[in-house]
Design an enzyme around this catalytic site. Structure first.
Site, PDB file in Angstrom:
ATOM      1  N   SER A 128      38.993  46.483  38.821  1.00  0.00           N
ATOM      2  CA  SER A 128      40.048  45.547  38.660  1.00  0.00           C
ATOM      3  C   SER A 128      40.730  45.323  39.817  1.00  0.00           C
ATOM      4  O   SER A 128      41.088  46.326  40.561  1.00  0.00           O
ATOM      5  CB  SER A 128      41.018  46.034  37.457  1.00  0.00           C
ATOM      6  N   LYS A 182      37.440  49.132  31.171  1.00  0.00           N
ATOM      7  CA  LYS A 182      37.850  47.919  31.785  1.00  0.00           C
ATOM      8  C   LYS A 182      38.036  46.988  30.816  1.00  0.00           C
ATOM      9  O   LYS A 182      38.873  46.201  30.870  1.00  0.00           O
ATOM     10  CB  LYS A 182      36.751  47.574  32.695  1.00  0.00           C
ATOM     11  N   HIS A 185      41.266  47.142  29.306  1.00  0.00           N
ATOM     12  CA  HIS A 185      42.216  46.408  30.288  1.00  0.00           C
ATOM     13  C   HIS A 185      42.449  45.169  30.128  1.00  0.00           C
ATOM     14  O   HIS A 185      43.480  44.705  30.482  1.00  0.00           O
ATOM     15  CB  HIS A 185      41.689  47.035  31.648  1.00  0.00           C
ATOM     16  N   ASN A 186      41.120  44.636  30.097  1.00  0.00           N
ATOM     17  CA  ASN A 186      41.378  43.086  30.114  1.00  0.00           C
ATOM     18  C   ASN A 186      41.950  42.464  28.787  1.00  0.00           C
ATOM     19  O   ASN A 186      42.600  41.285  28.760  1.00  0.00           O
ATOM     20  CB  ASN A 186      39.930  42.496  30.265  1.00  0.00           C
ATOM     21  N   GLU A 189      45.319  42.604  29.290  1.00  0.00           N
ATOM     22  CA  GLU A 189      45.558  41.815  30.246  1.00  0.00           C
ATOM     23  C   GLU A 189      46.023  40.682  29.324  1.00  0.00           C
ATOM     24  O   GLU A 189      46.883  39.813  29.826  1.00  0.00           O
ATOM     25  CB  GLU A 189      44.794  41.784  31.410  1.00  0.00           C
TER      26      GLU A 189
HETATM   27  C1  6PG Z   1      40.549  42.079  36.912  1.00  0.00           C
HETATM   28  C2  6PG Z   1      40.267  40.901  35.825  1.00  0.00           C
HETATM   29  C3  6PG Z   1      39.012  40.242  36.191  1.00  0.00           C
HETATM   30  C4  6PG Z   1      38.814  39.050  35.160  1.00  0.00           C
HETATM   31  C5  6PG Z   1      39.885  38.092  35.448  1.00  0.00           C
HETATM   32  C6  6PG Z   1      39.457  36.636  34.684  1.00  0.00           C
HETATM   33  O1  6PG Z   1      40.820  43.165  36.207  1.00  0.00           O
HETATM   34  O2  6PG Z   1      40.601  42.100  38.058  1.00  0.00           O
HETATM   35  O3  6PG Z   1      40.427  41.368  34.763  1.00  0.00           O
HETATM   36  O4  6PG Z   1      38.306  41.324  35.768  1.00  0.00           O
HETATM   37  O5  6PG Z   1      37.706  38.590  35.535  1.00  0.00           O
HETATM   38  O6  6PG Z   1      41.196  38.300  35.137  1.00  0.00           O
HETATM   39  O7  6PG Z   1      39.316  36.800  33.446  1.00  0.00           O
HETATM   40  P1  6PG Z   1      39.286  35.586  32.398  1.00  0.00           P
HETATM   41  O8  6PG Z   1      38.500  34.735  32.987  1.00  0.00           O
HETATM   42  O9  6PG Z   1      38.640  36.453  31.111  1.00  0.00           O
HETATM   43  O10 6PG Z   1      40.520  35.242  32.142  1.00  0.00           O
END
Ligand code: 6PG
Length: 467
Positions: A128, A182, A185-186, A189
């Protein structure tokens, strides 16, 4: 000097290769479109001396001495399987393949099982931090056989972000554990971003603030307990002016969010595991809903725009800060709860404090609070994050503000689904006597599904008064 191979010189792969070379390792690189390889090396400046361009996978194998380690940075899904098959054809049985893309952990589990059955080393690692992180220090969540991780840990730790000198690169468990971490994490996010968007909406539509003013509020919050990468960039995004129109850039960006799918996977996996991640689910749903632009416009034409000015708004800005804090704690509690559920289901033993630690730097959700979370999770293992004393205190101090903000949002028609879900989760998790007794009664009524009694053990049925 340790050496490593890297296949896939897209944005993330190229940045990672430069990072590896910069940390003093030799890196042999290969890309399907071979012209990209030359351009990459030409643009690598002095780092080029540690980079070996390899037109074919065979060249890559020849450039590395066995036992080799090769990082894959190719698009998730079928391209990974195709590349693994092509690489296995030129690699030896001791050679380690590391999938560092945003793989679905189910694919990683399958690939790990296939590799193990064939006696071939394989790792699936979550990376990430976007391009900037890949180039200068990402957060790395490792999964696969521990022996494989140990082989490449020196390289991965060297290229990772550091939190007060500690590398943000940790082995999370076997097979898909790293990619699952991960994924969570997302999901978090998504929740962080959605809640920031919701308080932005309340400031914009509820309080009538201009983008620049909102940016200044985020910048101020970034100095306090909400200090985080996402709040920091929210400030920058809100304060940026569009060169073409002179208007705030935020005001000319279409309100339709994209998504590649990893946040959605969090919601899907949480449902499989019956783990409540309601704030994350609300954030995923909000993105889906944002995409229905035409439908929303049709709704506005019928009902009039929902967001109204908030009357009697004194003190709302500090309440928004506290609400964001409470919502954030609740959504992280949900994410960690999902990790516990998955860890039990898949036999991973994911170390929660270590997860919080690798998220302290390098990744998109990095924040000041994660250090405190790591401490709370290690001092109170097996506890919902909201119940660990230091976070229970924060929830006690901030849930009133969350309640006020969600109420004000509902009354003024400003949608705040993730904050609302976080509040409902908090309220449900502190209610010893809930309402599912009614559900159980109905289930028994229409389907003889039985219920438990509060005063007697065992399984019971009606009789019901009628029917
Ligand atoms: C990271 C992000 C990355 C992710 C983008 C876009 O940890 O660097 O999570 O992996 O691909 O944030 O995600 P979306 O297109 O689903 O918003």
């Amino acid at each position: 000097m340790q050496e490593i191979g890297l296949v896939g010189l897209g944005t993330m792969g190229a940045a990672l290769a430069l990072n590896i070379a910069e940390k003093g390792f030799r890196v042999a690189v290969q890309n399907r479109t071979t012209s990209v390889i030359g351009e990459f090396v030409a643009g690598a400046g002095p780092l080029a001396e540690r980079i070996t361009p390899c037109p074919t996978l065979g060249d890559l194998a020849a450039a590395l001495s066995p036992p080799r380690a090769v990082i894959l940075m190719v698009p998730a899904g079928e391209p990974v399987d195709a590349m693994i098959a092509a690489l296995r054809a030129v690699l030896g049985p001791e050679d380690l393949i590391i999938d560092a893309g945003n793989a679905n952990f189910r694919d990683t589990r399958r690939r790990a099982a296939e590799a193990e059955a064939a006696g071939l080393p394989f790792l699936g690692i979550g990376v990430s931090g976007g391009e900037e992180g890949a180039r200068h220090g990402p957060s790395i969540m490792g999964g696969g056989a521990k022996a494989g991780w140990d082989r490449v840990a020196p390289v991965l730790e060297a290229i990772s972000a550091k939190f007060e000198g500690t590398p943000c690169a940790t082995w999370m468990g076997p097979d898909g554990a790293g990619h699952f971490v991960k994924t969570v994490h997302n999901g978090i996010e998504y929740a962080d971003m959605e809640m920031i968007a919701e308080v932005y909406g309340l400031m914009r539509d509820g309080l009538g603030m201009a983008a620049g003013e909102i940016g200044a509020v985020f910048a101020r919050w970034n100095e306090g307990p909400l200090s985080s990468y996402l709040v920091e960039i929210a400030a920058t995004v809100a304060e940026t002016v569009d060169a073409a129109t002179g208007r705030p850039l935020l005001d000319v960006i279409l309100d339709r969010a994209g998504q590649k799918g990893t946040g959605r996977w969090t919601a899907i996996e949480a449902q499989h595991l019956a783990a409540p991640v309601t704030a994350i689910e609300a954030a995923v749903a909000a993105r889906n809903l944002s995409a229905r632009l035409e439908e929303r416009r049709a709704g506005e034409a019928i009902f009039g725009a929902a967001p109204e000015r908030i009357a009697g708004d004194a003190g709302l800005i500090p309440a928004l800060e506290q609400a964001l804090l409470a919502g954030k704690i609740a959504s992280y509690a949900q994410g960690f709860g999902l990790l516990v559920a998955a860890s039990g289901e898949y036999g991973w033993a994911v170390p929660l404090p270590e997860v919080a630690k690798v998220w302290r730097a390098g990744c998109i959700i990095r924040s000041a609070m994660l250090d405190d979370m790591a401490r709370a999770l290690s001092e109170h293992p097996g506890t919902n994050l909201m119940f660990a004393p230091s976070f229970a205190e924060r929830m006690k101090a901030s849930h009133g503000a969350l309640r006020r903000v969600v109420s004000v949002a509902a009354l003024s028609g400003n949608p705040a689904p993730a904050l609302g879900a976080a509040l409902a989760y908090f309220d449900a998790m502190r209610t010893g006597r809930g309402t599912a007794n009614m559900i159980q009664g109905q289930r028994d009524f229409f389907g003889l599904h039985s219920f438990e009694r509060v005063d007697e053990s065992g399984s019971h049925h009606g009789p019901w008064a009628r029917g």
